[in-house]
Design an enzyme around this catalytic site. Sequence first.
Site, short mmCIF file in Angstrom:
data_model
loop_
_atom_site.label_atom_id
_atom_site.label_comp_id
_atom_site.label_asym_id
_atom_site.label_seq_id
_atom_site.Cartn_x
_atom_site.Cartn_y
_atom_site.Cartn_z
N ARG A 55 -7.79 -38.62 38.54
CA ARG A 55 -7.07 -39.70 39.22
C ARG A 55 -6.62 -39.21 40.58
NH1 ARG A 55 -2.89 -37.60 39.92
NH2 ARG A 55 -2.24 -39.32 41.26
N GLY A 56 -6.12 -40.17 41.38
CA GLY A 56 -5.85 -39.91 42.79
C GLY A 56 -7.04 -40.41 43.57
N ALA A 57 -6.79 -41.26 44.56
CA ALA A 57 -7.90 -41.92 45.25
C ALA A 57 -8.96 -40.95 45.77
CB ALA A 57 -7.35 -42.80 46.38
N ARG A 102 -12.21 -48.80 38.00
CA ARG A 102 -10.87 -49.06 38.53
C ARG A 102 -11.01 -49.82 39.84
NH1 ARG A 102 -6.49 -44.49 38.51
NH2 ARG A 102 -5.22 -46.37 38.37
N GLN A 209 3.39 -39.94 36.17
CA GLN A 209 2.62 -38.97 36.94
C GLN A 209 3.51 -38.10 37.82
OE1 GLN A 209 0.17 -42.02 38.41
NE2 GLN A 209 -1.45 -41.68 36.93
N ASP A 250 -3.62 -45.64 47.76
CA ASP A 250 -4.92 -45.92 47.14
C ASP A 250 -5.76 -46.88 47.97
OD1 ASP A 250 -5.10 -44.89 44.05
OD2 ASP A 250 -3.05 -45.13 44.74
N ASN A 260 -0.11 -48.58 46.48
CA ASN A 260 0.14 -47.28 45.87
C ASN A 260 0.73 -47.53 44.48
OD1 ASN A 260 0.05 -44.35 46.19
ND2 ASN A 260 2.28 -44.41 46.16
N LYS A 261 0.98 -46.47 43.75
CA LYS A 261 1.48 -46.60 42.38
C LYS A 261 2.69 -47.52 42.31
CE LYS A 261 0.15 -44.93 39.32
NZ LYS A 261 -0.82 -45.45 38.33
#
Length: 368
Positions: A55-57, A102, A209, A250, A260-261
Amino acid sequence: MQRDARFLQAENVRLSENGDSVIIIDQTQLPGAVKYLELRTDVDFYDAILKLKVRGAPAIGICAAFGYYIMARRIAEADPVCGYEEFCHRLQDRKEYLNSSRPTAVNLSWALNRMEETLRNHEEASLQEILEILEEEAIAIQQEDIEMCRKISGYGLSLLKDGDGILTHCNAGPLATSVYGTGLGPLILGREQGMNFHVYSDETRPLLQGARLTSYELQKAGIDVTLICDNMASLVMKNGWIQACLVGCDRVAMNGDVANKIGTSGVAILAKYYGIPFYVLGPVSTIDRTCSTGADIPIELRKPEEIKEMFYEKPMALSEVKCYNPAFDVTDHELITAIITDRGICRPPYTQSLAALFGVETPNRSVE
């Protein structure tokens, strides 16, 4: 293939030594255990991205690029005399499948499209030559990310002072990229140079996270970190403990709106109220030139079990209780002090400064 030594610095996503699989750190197992997974099939890659094992763009994009190469290799191994157009058709199906894992992080589609463009630019090459070219392109994407993270970290560090208190949300460190990270990059680089920061890490719902990954990375890097619940951000700001907020991203729209998250928007609103700079950090590849505003960004919805059951010994809510579980929110550009990229620091108006990154000349470029 002789690989650049820098390539070996990235351990969270890497091509295996024989090039027939991709090895990732399973981020769902952290911080309790460091476990590596080997991805070999399109289903393996889809599952790893969907379930946030990677994970993480930027890291998703890197994994997808390697995945594209591995899928191409599988097709060639199954049918060594496959014609070019048939080869492209089969790979296109796998690309679309992987791209559906995703929807919010633009680096996924960016990396897959770049790999596909590379394929289409070499129609006259043999199948073996195409595989070598695709492998080189995937490695180039990761090596470019390493350099981008270094540049982002340097630009971000120029905005901070020794001893600053920092609030961060979600995870944008080495695990989410290649090295250094984006949102955490300035802190890790600064620590290497002898600077000290005190970081308050939001736990970051729904997948924690910040608790599982950010506090883990900062602690391992020797950076003073305090874990807080998301609803404590206002208090630590009010207490005067925060001099800047650093977050990753992201997807960035061309007007400066940022996905973003989930919870990032709330942090930005609080920072605006308390007069604290709010910085977004990410590579230029995270900027979606087809996306005018944040209203155009698709927001991923995830299963309610992640709120009600995950990380608990017993469910924390009745089974019949409904849940709304978006993975991301969109922070309005008016709340963002600067967007820090590998090509420079963008200031408002973002319609001009972001366009200038791509060579579009506008008045008041606002890029440092």
